[in-house]
Design an enzyme around this catalytic site. Structure first.
Site, PDB file in Angstrom:
ATOM      1  N   ASN A 103       0.301  -1.371  -0.127  1.00  0.00           N
ATOM      2  CA  ASN A 103       0.298  -0.609  -0.654  1.00  0.00           C
ATOM      3  C   ASN A 103       0.751   1.082  -0.156  1.00  0.00           C
ATOM      4  O   ASN A 103       1.859   1.858   0.707  1.00  0.00           O
ATOM      5  CB  ASN A 103      -1.147  -0.170   1.336  1.00  0.00           C
ATOM      6  CG  ASN A 103      -2.164   1.607   1.237  1.00  0.00           C
ATOM      7  OD1 ASN A 103      -2.188   1.869   0.388  1.00  0.00           O
ATOM      8  ND2 ASN A 103      -2.410   1.689   2.413  1.00  0.00           N
TER       9      ASN A 103
ATOM     10  N   GLU B 133      -6.903   4.746   8.226  1.00  0.00           N
ATOM     11  CA  GLU B 133      -6.300   6.312   8.174  1.00  0.00           C
ATOM     12  C   GLU B 133      -7.563   6.770   7.109  1.00  0.00           C
ATOM     13  O   GLU B 133      -8.115   7.547   6.532  1.00  0.00           O
ATOM     14  CB  GLU B 133      -5.187   6.132   6.862  1.00  0.00           C
ATOM     15  CG  GLU B 133      -4.500   6.469   7.291  1.00  0.00           C
ATOM     16  CD  GLU B 133      -3.225   5.860   6.695  1.00  0.00           C
ATOM     17  OE1 GLU B 133      -3.206   6.065   5.558  1.00  0.00           O
ATOM     18  OE2 GLU B 133      -2.111   5.165   7.688  1.00  0.00           O
TER      19      GLU B 133
ATOM     20  N   LYS C 157      -0.355   4.151  -0.240  1.00  0.00           N
ATOM     21  CA  LYS C 157      -0.709   5.351   0.282  1.00  0.00           C
ATOM     22  C   LYS C 157      -0.308   6.840  -0.527  1.00  0.00           C
ATOM     23  O   LYS C 157      -0.018   6.580  -1.914  1.00  0.00           O
ATOM     24  CB  LYS C 157      -0.472   5.683   2.163  1.00  0.00           C
ATOM     25  CG  LYS C 157      -0.107   4.235   2.688  1.00  0.00           C
ATOM     26  CD  LYS C 157       0.251   4.136   4.323  1.00  0.00           C
ATOM     27  CE  LYS C 157       0.178   3.278   4.519  1.00  0.00           C
ATOM     28  NZ  LYS C 157       0.047   3.475   6.017  1.00  0.00           N
TER      29      LYS C 157
ATOM     30  N   GLU D 195      -5.367  -5.056  11.070  1.00  0.00           N
ATOM     31  CA  GLU D 195      -4.340  -3.707  10.561  1.00  0.00           C
ATOM     32  C   GLU D 195      -4.619  -3.345  12.287  1.00  0.00           C
ATOM     33  O   GLU D 195      -5.176  -2.103  12.530  1.00  0.00           O
ATOM     34  CB  GLU D 195      -4.742  -3.026   9.918  1.00  0.00           C
ATOM     35  CG  GLU D 195      -3.654  -3.720   8.727  1.00  0.00           C
ATOM     36  CD  GLU D 195      -3.660  -2.090   7.545  1.00  0.00           C
ATOM     37  OE1 GLU D 195      -2.608  -2.637   6.576  1.00  0.00           O
ATOM     38  OE2 GLU D 195      -4.198  -1.529   7.487  1.00  0.00           O
TER      39      GLU D 195
ATOM     40  N   GLY E 297       2.663   2.127  10.073  1.00  0.00           N
ATOM     41  CA  GLY E 297       3.833   3.283  10.568  1.00  0.00           C
ATOM     42  C   GLY E 297       4.246   3.736  11.856  1.00  0.00           C
ATOM     43  O   GLY E 297       4.678   4.808  11.994  1.00  0.00           O
TER      44      GLY E 297
ATOM     45  N   HIS F 249      -9.299   1.238   4.968  1.00  0.00           N
ATOM     46  CA  HIS F 249      -8.173   1.289   5.837  1.00  0.00           C
ATOM     47  C   HIS F 249      -8.063   2.108   6.833  1.00  0.00           C
ATOM     48  O   HIS F 249      -8.589   3.386   6.081  1.00  0.00           O
ATOM     49  CB  HIS F 249      -7.239   1.200   4.686  1.00  0.00           C
ATOM     50  CG  HIS F 249      -5.897   1.951   5.510  1.00  0.00           C
ATOM     51  ND1 HIS F 249      -5.144   2.939   6.348  1.00  0.00           N
ATOM     52  CD2 HIS F 249      -5.047   1.205   5.231  1.00  0.00           C
ATOM     53  CE1 HIS F 249      -4.163   2.470   6.890  1.00  0.00           C
ATOM     54  NE2 HIS F 249      -3.431   1.461   6.255  1.00  0.00           N
TER      55      HIS F 249
ATOM     56  N   SER G 114       3.848  -2.210  10.318  1.00  0.00           N
ATOM     57  CA  SER G 114       4.970  -2.097   9.967  1.00  0.00           C
ATOM     58  C   SER G 114       5.551  -3.190  10.544  1.00  0.00           C
ATOM     59  O   SER G 114       6.266  -3.826  10.740  1.00  0.00           O
ATOM     60  CB  SER G 114       5.123  -1.830  11.663  1.00  0.00           C
ATOM     61  OG  SER G 114       5.035  -0.416  11.905  1.00  0.00           O
TER      62      SER G 114
HETATM   63  P1  PGA Z   1       2.586   0.091   7.589  1.00  0.00           P
HETATM   64  O1  PGA Z   1       1.686   0.509   6.573  1.00  0.00           O
HETATM   65  O2  PGA Z   1       3.382  -1.265   7.128  1.00  0.00           O
HETATM   66  O3  PGA Z   1       3.421   1.138   6.718  1.00  0.00           O
HETATM   67  O4  PGA Z   1       2.847   0.283   9.331  1.00  0.00           O
HETATM   68  C1  PGA Z   1       0.851  -0.538   6.739  1.00  0.00           C
HETATM   69  C2  PGA Z   1      -0.569   0.151   6.658  1.00  0.00           C
HETATM   70  O5  PGA Z   1      -0.974   0.821   6.412  1.00  0.00           O
HETATM   71  O6  PGA Z   1      -1.102  -0.517   5.454  1.00  0.00           O
END
Ligand code: PGA
Length: 266
Positions: free
Chosen positions: A9, A98, A11, A168, A174, A96, A214
Site C-alpha cells: 500500500n 486512515e 498510500k 491492521e 507506521g 483502511h 510495520s
Molecule cells: P505500515 O503501513 O506498513 O507503514 O505500518 C501498513 C498499512 O497502513 O497498510
C-alpha cells in the site's frame, strides 16, 4: 489452500517517475513462478500506466486504495469501482484505518463500498483493527468483531469468497511497532472463528487474512510463520523494491517450510 498474499500500500507517496521505477524494480526482482500473490496499490493517477506495465505478469495484481460508495454520477473527485474495473484494476483496499479516521468512513459506508467493488468484480481487501486505547481497555476483539459484522458479514457466502481480510492494529501502522506474532495469530484465529460461525468451516479455511502494521523483511518470517497469517498488507516497507520483495520472499519461504498439514481438499 487459501491464497498467500503480500500487498504493498503505497498510500500518498512517490512521484510518477519514482513510482514507475519502483514497479520496474519489483518486476525485475520477483518471479512469476512464485506462489505468493503480489498486489501493488499505487496512488490513483498511476493505476492505468502501472496496469499496462504489469500486464505481462500473471502473479502481480493491481489495487486501488479506495473507491466510491456510489455507482456513478455527480460526485466530484470520486472514483467508482466501475471506472477502476474499466482500466484493469483487480482489487481495492476498503476501510483502511486512515480512511476510517481522517475521512470518517463508517462501517455502513464501507459496506456500500464492498458492494460496489463486488458488483464490478474487484477483490475487496477489507481492513479492520483496534486502536491502542481499545487494546488497553481489552476491547480489541469486540472492535474487530463489530467492524467485520457491520461492514462485511451481510455478504452472501458467494460474495464473501472474493473478499480478502486485512487485520491492521492501528497502533502498529507506521509506528515501527508491529504486533508480535502471538498477538497477530491470536487475532487472526479469532477472525477465522468468526468466519466459521458466520459462513462455515470451508469458507473460513479458504479466506486469506493478511496482517498489516510495520511489517518489514525482519519481522515478516515470524509473522508469516503463524498458522492463520496468510500474508501482509505492507505500507512503508513497500516503497523500497528490495525490502518489499524480501517480504514476498519471506512468504514464499513460509509456504515451503509450513509445519501445518494441508487443509481438507488440498
Ligand atoms: P505500515 O503501513 O506498513 O507503514 O505500518 C501498513 C498499512 O497502513 O497498510
Amino acid at each position: 489452500m487459501r491464497k498467500k498474499i503480500v500487498a504493498g500500500n503505497w498510500k500518498m507517496n512517490l512521484d510518477y517517475a519514482r513510482a514507475m521505477a519502483l514497479v520496474d524494480a519489483v518486476l525485475q526482482q520477483s518471479d512469476d513462478a512464485w506462489k505468493t500473490q503480489i498486489i501493488i496499490a499505487p496512488p490513483f493517477p498511476y493505476l492505468a500506466a502501472i496496469e499496462l506495465q504489469l500486464r505481462l505478469r500473471t502473479n502481480i495484481f493491481i489495487a486501488a486504495q479506495n473507491c466510491s460508495d456510489h455507482k456513478e454520477g455527480a460526485y466530484t473527485g470520486e472514483t467508482s469501482a466501475a471506472i477502476l474495473k474499466s482500466i484493469g484494476v483487480d482489487a481495492v483496499i476498503i476501510g483502511h484505518s486512515e480512511r476510517r479516521k481522517y475521512f470518517r468512513e463508517s462501517d455502513d459506508l464501507l459496506e456500500q463500498k464492498v458492494d460496489r467493488a463486488l458488483e464490478n468484480f474487484l477483490l475487496p481487501i477489507y481492513c479492520c483493527g483496534e486502536t491502542i486505547d481499545d487494546r488497553n481497555d481489552g476491547k480489541q476483539f469486540e472492535v474487530v468483531k463489530d467492524q467485520l459484522t457491520n461492514g462485511l458479514f451481510n455478504l452472501t457466502a458467494k460474495d464473501m469468497s472474493a473478499v480478502i481480510i486485512a487485520y491492521e492494529p492501528v497502533w502498529a501502522i507506521g509506528t515501527g511497532v508491529n504486533a508480535t506474532a502471538a498477538q497477530a495469530e491470536e487475532m487472526h484465529q479469532y477472525i477465522r472463528k468468526l468466519l466459521v460461525e458466520k459462513y462455515g468451516n470451508d469458507m473460513a479455511e479458504a479466506t486469506s487474512i493478511l496482517y498489516g502494521g510495520s511489517v518489514t523483511s525482519k519481522n515478516a518470517p515470524e509473522l508469516f510463520g503463524c498458522k492463520n497469517v496468510d500474508g501482509g498488507l505492507v505500507g512503508g516497507a513497500s516503497l523500497k523494491a528490495e525490502e518489499f520483495v524480501s517480504i514476498v520472499k519471506a512468504m514464499e519461504a513460509a509456504q515451503r517450510t509450513s509445519p501445518y498439514p494441508p487443509s481438507k481438499g488440498e
